[in-house]
Design an enzyme around this catalytic site. Structure first.
Site, short mmCIF file in Angstrom:
data_model
loop_
_atom_site.label_atom_id
_atom_site.label_comp_id
_atom_site.label_asym_id
_atom_site.label_seq_id
_atom_site.Cartn_x
_atom_site.Cartn_y
_atom_site.Cartn_z
N CYS A 1 0.61 4.89 6.95
CA CYS A 1 0.02 4.69 8.28
C CYS A 1 1.01 3.92 9.17
O CYS A 1 1.34 2.77 8.87
CB CYS A 1 -1.29 3.92 8.16
N CYS B 1 -16.54 -9.05 5.71
CA CYS B 1 -15.88 -7.75 5.45
C CYS B 1 -14.63 -7.97 4.61
O CYS B 1 -13.74 -8.71 5.02
CB CYS B 1 -15.43 -7.11 6.75
N ARG C 1 -17.78 -2.39 18.11
CA ARG C 1 -17.06 -3.66 17.90
C ARG C 1 -15.72 -3.69 18.64
O ARG C 1 -14.89 -2.79 18.46
CB ARG C 1 -16.83 -3.90 16.40
N CYS D 1 0.54 0.23 10.30
CA CYS D 1 0.03 -0.80 9.38
C CYS D 1 1.10 -1.68 8.75
O CYS D 1 2.03 -1.19 8.11
CB CYS D 1 -0.80 -0.14 8.28
N CYS E 1 -19.30 2.23 8.82
CA CYS E 1 -18.54 1.55 9.87
C CYS E 1 -17.30 2.41 10.09
O CYS E 1 -16.46 2.51 9.19
CB CYS E 1 -18.17 0.14 9.42
N CYS F 1 0.86 -1.19 0.00
CA CYS F 1 0.00 0.00 0.00
C CYS F 1 0.90 1.25 0.00
O CYS F 1 1.86 1.32 0.76
CB CYS F 1 -0.90 -0.01 1.24
N CYS G 1 -19.55 -5.92 3.82
CA CYS G 1 -18.84 -4.70 4.21
C CYS G 1 -17.54 -4.69 3.39
O CYS G 1 -16.96 -5.75 3.18
CB CYS G 1 -18.52 -4.73 5.70
N1 SAM Z 1 -6.53 0.62 3.10
C1 SAM Z 1 -7.81 0.93 3.57
C2 SAM Z 1 -7.82 2.07 4.55
O1 SAM Z 1 -6.87 2.26 5.29
O2 SAM Z 1 -8.82 2.79 4.58
C3 SAM Z 1 -8.55 -0.25 4.16
C4 SAM Z 1 -7.79 -1.29 4.98
S1 SAM Z 1 -7.03 -0.70 6.49
C5 SAM Z 1 -5.99 -2.06 6.94
C6 SAM Z 1 -8.39 -0.73 7.66
C7 SAM Z 1 -8.14 -0.30 9.08
O3 SAM Z 1 -7.45 -1.29 9.79
C8 SAM Z 1 -7.31 0.95 9.31
O4 SAM Z 1 -8.02 2.13 9.15
C9 SAM Z 1 -6.91 0.78 10.77
O5 SAM Z 1 -7.84 1.43 11.61
C10 SAM Z 1 -6.95 -0.73 10.98
N2 SAM Z 1 -5.60 -1.26 11.25
C11 SAM Z 1 -4.59 -1.40 10.37
N3 SAM Z 1 -3.50 -1.91 10.96
C12 SAM Z 1 -3.81 -2.09 12.26
C13 SAM Z 1 -3.08 -2.55 13.40
N4 SAM Z 1 -1.80 -2.92 13.31
N5 SAM Z 1 -3.72 -2.62 14.58
C14 SAM Z 1 -5.02 -2.23 14.69
N6 SAM Z 1 -5.75 -1.77 13.66
C15 SAM Z 1 -5.15 -1.69 12.46
FE1 SF4 Z 2 -2.71 1.29 3.42
FE2 SF4 Z 2 -2.66 0.11 5.79
FE3 SF4 Z 2 -2.98 2.74 5.65
FE4 SF4 Z 2 -4.97 1.08 4.80
S1 SF4 Z 2 -4.20 1.30 6.89
S2 SF4 Z 2 -4.19 2.92 3.77
S3 SF4 Z 2 -3.75 -0.61 4.00
S4 SF4 Z 2 -1.16 1.60 4.97
#
Ligand code: SAM
Ligand code: SF4
Ligand code: DTB
Length: 327
Positions: A62, A102, A265, A65, A193, A58, A133
């Site tokens: 973040c 989801c 949740r 992530c 959500c 990606c 979802c």
């Molecule tokens: N890429 C898209 C986005 O960020 O909108 C969708 C997938 S992203 C993985 C969905 C959500 O997963 C993120 O907004 C975050 O809140 C949660 N998430 C990701 N990594 C995480 C982690 N290590 N621990 C807890 N929540 C996490």
């Molecule tokens: Fe990409 Fe992870 Fe951020 Fe979603 S949460 S936009 S998958 S880096």
């Protein structure tokens, strides 16, 4: 107490939420549980199963992530899954008792041709009799409408944290971008959500402000995921000080009080929680979990362990249904 007496409010301020955080623990939990019972059957729990339909690489940054291309987390990048494989996973989730499926993709935002494939997945999962979802990143209004027309029930897009702390965690997209996506999703008539992550090193003020932001949206998200950070080696937030478990329970209780009609949740991070802590979260007002051995890329408690826990607690899972509208 009646639902008339518990106003669904959209004008919360951070100081009054901090007062809730400062209540004696039992007082806070008692208030949250009372409100919970006005809107929900306290025995019922909604369960959703997650599937990563497009994993890794990606472009976003973040810091929490494992799927960001910027951090070396050892994750294999994968291209978008075939529709048949997704439907097979959805069928297995349904057989295991999940009411909602989801699908998550590691995109900044979907391209229109990506959406064609996701729409096929949504139609297939719906045909199995499950709620659907998806979480695909930022969405334009017209893309949200295409998903609505395809029969999508929920779109997940999190605010993650307070506007102030957000800047420390994500630089490649703004809080405003997230609010715009939520507006597009809401105005297309999709259920929202939307929640966040705690345990990222934020302050109590940040946690209070996250819930203020969620509760002061024009309508409360129908579903509010509260994630406890899953620390993944290679991500910048690996090694951050974990949140005090009782502070996590308080966060759930306050989300319940401030968004009384929303499904809250207990999301990522359950693998690190014992049964007693999860039971406290359910008492505080959590009434949904992610169910199945995996979240997107990290572990979730084993399905059998979860079913045993729900049985011990005398809880029942809810059948698929279109959510009653939240306030
Ligand atoms: N890429 C898209 C986005 O960020 O909108 C969708 C997938 S992203 C993985 C969905 C959500 O997963 C993120 O907004 C975050 O809140 C949660 N998430 C990701 N990594 C995480 C982690 N290590 N621990 C807890 N929540 C996490
Ligand atoms: Fe990409 Fe992870 Fe951020 Fe979603 S949460 S936009 S998958 S880096
Ligand atoms: C949400 O709030 N939590 C889920 C879901 N929405 C998409 C994702 C949690 C991801 C945890 C890290 C992983 O497994 O990659």
């Amino acid at each position: 107490m009646s639902t008339q007496e518990v106003e669904v409010r959209h004008d919360w301020s951070q100081p009054e939420v901090l007062e809730l955080f400062e209540l004696p623990f039992n007082e806070l939990l008692f208030r949250a549980h009372q409100i919970h019972r006005l809107y929900f059957n306290p025995r019922e729990i909604q369960i959703s199963t997650l599937l990563s339909i497009k994993t890794g690489a990606c472009p976003e940054d973040c810091k929490y992530c494992p799927q960001s291309v910027r951090y070396d987390t050892g994750l294999e990048r994968e291209s978008i899954m075939d529709v048949d494989a997704v439907l097979e996973a959805a069928g297995a989730a349904k057989a295991g008792g999940a009411s909602r499926f989801c699908m998550g993709a590691a995109w900044r935002s979907p391209k229109d041709r990506d959406l064609d494939k996701v729409i096929e997945m949504i139609k297939g999962v719906r045909a199995l009799g499950m709620e659907t979802c998806v979480t695909l990143g930022m969405l334009k209004r017209q893309q949200a409408e295409r998903l609505k027309d395809a029969g999508l029930d929920y779109y997940n897009h999190n605010l993650d944290t307070s506007p102030e702390y957000y800047k420390e965690v994500i630089k490649t997209r703004s809080y405003e971008d997230r609010l715009d996506t939520l507006e597009n999703v809401r105005s297309a008539g999709l259920n929202v959500c939307c929640g966040g992550i705690v345990g990222m090193g934020e302050t109590r003020e940040d946690r209070a402000e996250l819930i203020v932001q969620l509760a002061n949206l024009p309508t409360h998200p129908q579903s509010v995921p509260v994630n406890n950070l899953v620390q993944v080696p290679g991500t910048p937030l690996d090694g951050v000080e974990a949140i005090d478990p009782l502070e996590f329970v308080r966060t759930i209780a306050i989300a319940r009080i401030m968004m009384p009609a929303s499904v809250v949740r207990l999301s990522a991070g359950r693998t690190e929680m014992n049964d007693e802590m999860q039971a406290l979260c359910f008492f505080a007002g959590a009434n949904s979990i992610f169910y199945g051995d995996k979240l997107l890329t990290t572990d979730n408690p084993e399905a059998e362990r979860d079913m045993a826990l729900l049985k011990r607690l005398g809880m029942e899972t809810t059948a698929p249904a279109h959510a009653a509208s939240a306030g």
